[in-house]
Scaffold this active site. Sequence first.
Site, PDB file in Angstrom:
ATOM      1  CG  ASP A 195      -1.725   1.204   1.417  1.00 17.79           C
ATOM      2  OD1 ASP A 195      -2.423   1.590   0.470  1.00 17.79           O
ATOM      3  OD2 ASP A 195      -1.665   1.799   2.514  1.00 17.79           O
TER       4      ASP A 195
ATOM      5  CG  ASP B 106      -1.698   7.726   0.353  1.00 17.47           C
ATOM      6  OD1 ASP B 106      -1.036   8.763   0.304  1.00 17.47           O
ATOM      7  OD2 ASP B 106      -2.324   7.268  -0.620  1.00 17.47           O
TER       8      ASP B 106
ATOM      9  CG  ASP C 181      -2.088   2.334   6.362  1.00 10.32           C
ATOM     10  OD1 ASP C 181      -2.330   2.018   5.174  1.00 10.32           O
ATOM     11  OD2 ASP C 181      -2.544   3.350   6.895  1.00 10.32           O
TER      12      ASP C 181
END
Length: 215
Positions: free
Chosen positions: A7, A9, A166
């Site tokens: 991922d 961001d 995240d």
Amino acid sequence: MKAFVFDLDGTLLDTLRDIRRALNAALSALGYPFSYSLKETKSFIGRGTDVLCHKALGEMDDSDAFSKLKQTYMPLYGKYQSAHSKPYNGMPETLAFLRNRGYSLYVLSNKPDELAKAIVANFYPGIFREVEGARDDMPKKPDPTMLLDMLNRNGLKPEDILYVGDSKPDIELGESSGAKVGLCTWGYGQYKPELLSKASYVFSRPKDLLKALFQ
């Protein structure tokens, strides 16, 4: 394990300040009498620009307001996206180690494709074999279509990779695709026990990714 898919961001880069700056600038340009804190903006991130804009509008959301906000936000974020964003401490070194050990590295993000490619090239030049962001012709994560398409193009299967993210959409992507997920607790998610228990690995700092190689 043959590859890592990341991922963007909240995982590879801390982009929160620039997202907030562009979002608040767009709201101001359209005459809205409110803006958002870093904490509030963080809660909007993870499921793509459309969700970000819908959540920012709140009770004022409708099709016209959404369209105007997205059209205003996108060029502003393109302008601001590298102003204050930065890699998380230890991430460049960890990625270099993995790449030098022969692992293929990829990025799969809900950030718009053009912006995802640009910011990764700026902060991590030459590190990733492929970078894919959100496109209009593909459903966004946690739908598995983008991930499975990427893996197929590169001769990989879900069981060959660790997907590193995240937040909850990343866990959901693992569940929908059959890939193992490493959850990074330095990002933008809410790290409650229920979420942590669904991850194959939990990483509290970038160099902890290396533990996945030896377990």
